[in-house]
Motif scaffolding. Structure first.
Motif, PDB file in Angstrom:
ATOM      1  N   ILE C 145       0.841  -1.196   0.000  1.00 16.09           N
ATOM      2  CA  ILE C 145       0.000   0.000   0.000  1.00 16.09           C
ATOM      3  C   ILE C 145       0.875   1.245   0.000  1.00 16.09           C
ATOM      4  CG2 ILE C 145      -1.635   1.313   1.406  1.00 16.09           C
ATOM      5  CD1 ILE C 145      -2.912  -1.327   2.200  1.00 16.09           C
ATOM      6  N   ALA C 146       1.945   1.211   0.804  1.00 16.46           N
ATOM      7  CA  ALA C 146       2.825   2.380   0.872  1.00 16.46           C
ATOM      8  C   ALA C 146       3.515   2.633  -0.469  1.00 16.46           C
ATOM      9  CB  ALA C 146       3.859   2.181   1.976  1.00 16.46           C
ATOM     10  N   LEU C 148       2.322   1.722  -3.343  1.00 11.23           N
ATOM     11  CA  LEU C 148       1.294   1.923  -4.367  1.00 11.23           C
ATOM     12  C   LEU C 148       0.742   3.341  -4.349  1.00 11.23           C
ATOM     13  CD1 LEU C 148      -1.317  -0.865  -4.774  1.00 11.23           C
ATOM     14  CD2 LEU C 148      -2.097   1.468  -4.821  1.00 11.23           C
ATOM     15  N   ILE C 149       0.626   3.898  -3.151  1.00 14.03           N
ATOM     16  CA  ILE C 149      -0.056   5.184  -3.003  1.00 14.03           C
ATOM     17  C   ILE C 149       0.622   6.316  -3.797  1.00 14.03           C
ATOM     18  CG2 ILE C 149      -0.329   7.001  -1.234  1.00 14.03           C
ATOM     19  CD1 ILE C 149      -2.763   5.233  -1.484  1.00 14.03           C
ATOM     20  N   LEU C 172       6.351   8.085   4.392  1.00 16.79           N
ATOM     21  CA  LEU C 172       6.074   6.654   4.249  1.00 16.79           C
ATOM     22  C   LEU C 172       7.255   5.825   4.752  1.00 16.79           C
ATOM     23  CD1 LEU C 172       4.444   6.620   0.697  1.00 16.79           C
ATOM     24  CD2 LEU C 172       3.299   6.261   2.868  1.00 16.79           C
TER      25      LEU C 172
END
Lengths: 364, 364, 364
Positions: C145-146, C148-149, C172
């Motif tokens: 998620i980190a 990807l964001i 992040l």
């Protein structure tokens, strides 16, 4: 009436009710003090939401399981609904959508994560009814698909214009409400035995008599509506003066304000090792917003709003909703929880909050 | 021969066989009546597909488990393959791809969902072999990745041209067929005991004698091919006159027509509380199309088609396949089913169908 | 010292140490022979990585569980870290990012898949501690998620400029390191009993005495750094002469070279039916690179690099990391493995490797 006063004495949160008259005076006397309006309206909404939530539960408790469940399921997020309706009537669709997306993400990640963390700091391993969690996760996944499709298609198809998006949004809204209704039929009627332990509700707190509950429900709803107007009016300018992006305000601040009362219940449930209650509130609330509040807003926008609202969200919000649902679904699969599961959920929430906080204000 | 007649008498679906000669006459006599051709060819394909499916199973039943399993696995979607081949030879690659994507989505969502719903309306909770469902879900997930990668890369890399996509598609096709073959080795040979209850097949229906079965297989395949030609020719214009978008026709109509026979078996299995059968047919069929039919079409396009076909799907279709696979994978994880699980799957299917129905025809 | 010699005699891999001096001579004598430098440096890194890994474990074994676990968790991917640092100092951020993404994907798909396959060819069904696998999968999901964001937001928001991405990446990085540290607290301290069977480590191999281990750790790290310089310098030109794209080299070749030593341990564990060991090494290593190596590189780029590095990856890489994490998460859910699970994982890896191999060199 002494029930109400007893409640207020008992619950320090309700002392904030004093802010309600202050908001209105401040709004009249200092019409340009947006930051003040914002802070005061936030402080006023929190205790009103708590009263609303207790009144709903009291009515629900008196009307038996089926009607009560129905009431809880439709009025449980009344505060969020009223705030969103106020923003809708003001034509602030970006704020409406951000607050819907934010409420889903905040409930699945922050409320659930903080419950797991608070519970896990006290108990080594906690268990909860995973059938119930799975139903909610399944409904959330369905809603995520419904919210994802318009954006995905719009991205793939530049030719697909506004008419397409509006027709699709109305159709999706109807489907989501139907799914929500069928989900209630399933959990409250045909397969209620599977959801047994989650149904204890707020035992411990005595329900109010019917008259008081109904009166509170009506009166407080009107007050929330009035305070919401001040809130919606002031939120953007106040955000700017705090250095917060509009996306951050809609997603994080509004969601935390609107859900404060439920969070108090969820966290206290977790500390009492009644994790079923916490999971039920957190996921149930997210589900309700995704499958009931959001579609109702779309349909009501044809009546109340200056123009119809669609379900096409900002792509970044769609990604966040999708990831939040995936995370909740993976995490609740086992029916067991430890403090670290809570940390994981909160970390995902922090990633989102930080991204929105840093996002340059011009975009979104 | 009396087996065939008995079968026809017994199964009202087969009375539709009468449409087969009517299609050909109509095509000769009224060459411009596209809508009529379309309707008639749909009505003719459904019973032919049912015969094909019964003939394949009869041959499979007579040749023992290993060869039989192999036959079922390669010829089980013969109807879909023949329709797609006809469209391929006509150079209608958009229709081919839409029907492949549609068959995967329709089988995983509609066929599986309707089975769960029909079974769940009769039985409170149903159980099925989840090891088998997981294998299929795993294979489907692999295929989804293979179908997703060319579109994802093409989107990220504008420089990546057609040569890249074609080379990649051939490589992916070979990998998928290899994975499918290894999956059969696993489920039919090395670990067959894990798939025990799913292997009962169509017990209850007596298999035909070998000669009749082989003859039917050959004869009906030719008939399907001939009717498919009329179908493919008429489908686009008929769709327009019905107000359906091409995407909707390829995705939904072709998939429902091609899979009608299997759906009948899957639904009847669910009503008899033999959910292993239904899940096996639905997911098995989706897997077969994703890992066998689609790659075979890519490879055959070099021989039969006017130009090579690639595996790069319309982004909207990729999103739908991905979400369908995710949904099926989450849902079949528990090995238990109730009516509401069926509703959830059908709702996702309805969302997709509605989106495609509303999509403006110029796009895709 | 005789420990070191015994180890070298015992392990044929270490005979490759002879390549170390050859690399340096070749680099001095034939400064233009890039392909030769590349091949020799690869051959030299593999045994150095093996020594480094054994030295780390020896120190860990002597210092008790808590400190040892900490050491293993920070130095376990020292080779990858040193290679990436060398590329970072040379300003080759694309190579750094590709090698980070490649290491995550290679460890979750290839290392885990080959372990399952090798183990499954010998044992019918293998079991492993799924609590441990789930923790790693959860951490990986968080890291995904980190990673990807930033790409998802950058795609959605063209207005979001470089400043936003850099600030977000630092934030992040700090969150990921915090999550990693809390994960260690959870698995090594508060809930260590849940991870019991995974903690046996490399029993069977005798640890070295402390002095030798520390000396080896220091000396070999310096050697890896020196050889890495030759490797990083030569890799792009050598790749071209082999007909490999830069993406393929960074993603696949560097990851396989850097992880060779761990793969040897993971595969040997699988063949000895100690699948906990293999799963622990594969997922643990992927987690470590995602939550420790990558963020450390971002933070160090402010000190060591010519310019700050961000966490915004090439969208294709993000898709691959996401799919690899999803696959690993679905596959390890059951805690059981057969050869076919290994095939599935390897197939996904093959799809990625083939895509990167075929990708035209101009793109990415």
């Amino acid at each position: 009436m002494h029930h109400l006063i007893k409640e207020i004495r008992h619950n320090p949160l309700l002392w904030l009710l004093a802010c309600v008259p202050v908001v209105f005076s401040a709004h009249k006397l200092k019409p340009e003090a947006h930051t003040l309006h914002f802070v005061l309206s936030v402080l006023a909404i929190v205790p009103l939401a708590a009263l609303l939530s207790h009144a709903t539960e009291s009515v629900a408790a008196k009307t038996g399981d089926a009607v009560g469940g129905l009431l809880n399921a439709t009025l449980g997020n009344l505060t969020e609904l009223v705030i969103a309706l106020t923003a809708l009537r003001a034509g602030q669709y970006m704020l409406v959508k951000a607050s819907v997306a934010g409420a889903i993400v905040t409930n699945t990640l922050f409320m659930l994560g903080a419950s797991f963390l608070l519970g896990g700091l006290k108990y080594h391993v906690q268990e909860y009814n995973r059938v119930s969690a799975r139903l909610q996760a399944g409904l959330l996944f369905l809603a995520t698909i419904a919210l994802l499709i318009p954006s995905a298609i719009a991205k793939a198809e530049l030719a697909a214009g506004a008419t397409f998006t509006h027709k699709l949004s109305v159709g999706l809204a109807v489907l989501l409400i139907a799914a929500y209704a069928l989900g209630m039929l399933f959990s409250l009627k045909t397969h209620r035995e599977l959801f047994a332990s989650a149904e204890h509700g707020e035992a411990g707190e005595a329900p109010w008599p019917m008259g008081l509950a109904l009166g509170t429900l009506a009166g407080v709803t009107i007050m929330v509506a009035l305070v919401s107007e001040v809130f919606v009016e002031s939120v953007q300018e106040a955000a700017q003066s705090f250095g917060m992006t509009p996306a951050f305000v809609g997603f994080i601040v509004v969601a935390l304000v609107g859900g404060a009362a439920e969070m108090a219940s969820a966290f206290s449930g977790a500390r009492k090792n009644r994790l079923d209650l916490s999971v039920g509130i957190a996921l149930g609330s997210a589900t309700q917003i995704a499958l009931f509040v959001a579609p109702v807003l779309v349909l009501l926008s044809y009546v109340l709003g200056p123009a119809p609202m669609d379900l096409q969200f900002w792509p970044g919000a769609v990604v966040m909703i999708f990831l939040a649902t995936m995370t909740a679904s993976l995490v609740t699969n086992s029916g067991r929880s430890t403090w670290f599961v809570g940390v994981l959920l909160m970390m995902v929430y922090l990633i989102f909050a930080m991204t929105l906080y840093l996002l340059p204000p011009r975009s979104q």
